[in-house]
Design a protein around this motif. Structure first.
Motif: not given
Length: 211
Positions: A148-153, A158-174
């Motif tokens: 999944f991808d996570m999008v935040v302001m 603009g926006y920042i997009v981070k990607s995970s290759t599992s069902n869990r949040l990455t350290a960057e997402m957190k």
């Protein structure tokens, strides 16, 4: 992957004067692809051991009156049901199933689903990742988010997009979630769930405003 509640019952009523058997099915002749669909077959006047069942268009297993159908491809499966006594076939008919894909699972984050629109900051911070579960479906099916991808302001616009290759949040997402402020929206997009049969399917997006 067997049905917890729904079992398809076939009631084959043998008519008189050589009439064909009549087949009635309360599930509207429907089976799901990549799922072991259990069925029970009964023919009044005959024991289960006297029934012979063949299947075209799907894998088929079982004996007596209890079977499972596992469809993989195509849109139709055909059962040929016979009553055999002392080597003689006394009744026979074909029964047609429609084959459909399993419905999409519903994604959730911290218990929030696509029809939810807000999330508290505490709930945002304790969530570990994205789940995908079947809803209002009679079969027990295990599905799992695999990307999944996570999008935040962005603070700069603009926006920042981070990607995970599992069902869990990455350290960057957190780390990004920790910086979110009230009124900002966190979006989870391109959510991919692993389905029965190995299919990878994109499911609904989530959009949650921090309150």
């Amino acid at each position: 992957m067997r049905a917890l509640f729904t079992v398809i019952f076939f009631f084959l009523i043998i008519g008189v004067c050589g009439q064909k058997p009549v087949v009635s099915n309360p599930m509207m002749n429907l089976i799901y692809r990549h799922v072991e669909n259990p069925i029970s077959i009964a023919m009044p006047g005959y024991d289960c051991e006297q029934l012979r069942v063949k299947c075209e268009g799907a894998l088929f297993d079982g004996k007596g009156c209890d079977y499972t159908i596992l469809a993989q491809e195509g849109n139709q499966a055909i059962l040929t049901i016979s009553a055999v006594v002392n080597g003689d076939t006394l009744a026979q008919d074909e029964y047609y199933f429609r084959v459909k894909s399993v419905p999409d699972p519903v994604p959730s984050f911290a218990g929030k689903k696509p029809n939810d629109h807000t999330i508290s900051k505490p709930d945002l911070m304790v969530a570990a990742g994205i789940r995908a579960e079947m809803q209002n479906f009679d079969y027990i099916i295990n599905t799992k988010v695999v990307a999944f991808d996570m999008v935040v302001m962005s603070p700069e616009g603009g926006y920042i997009v981070k990607s995970s290759t599992s069902n869990r949040l990455t350290a960057e997402m957190k780390a990004l979630l920790k910086k979110t402020k009230r009124g900002e929206v966190v979006r989870f997009i391109n959510i991919v769930a692993l389905m029965p049969g190995g299919e990878k399917r994109e499911v609904a997006n989530l959009g949650l405003k921090v309150v």
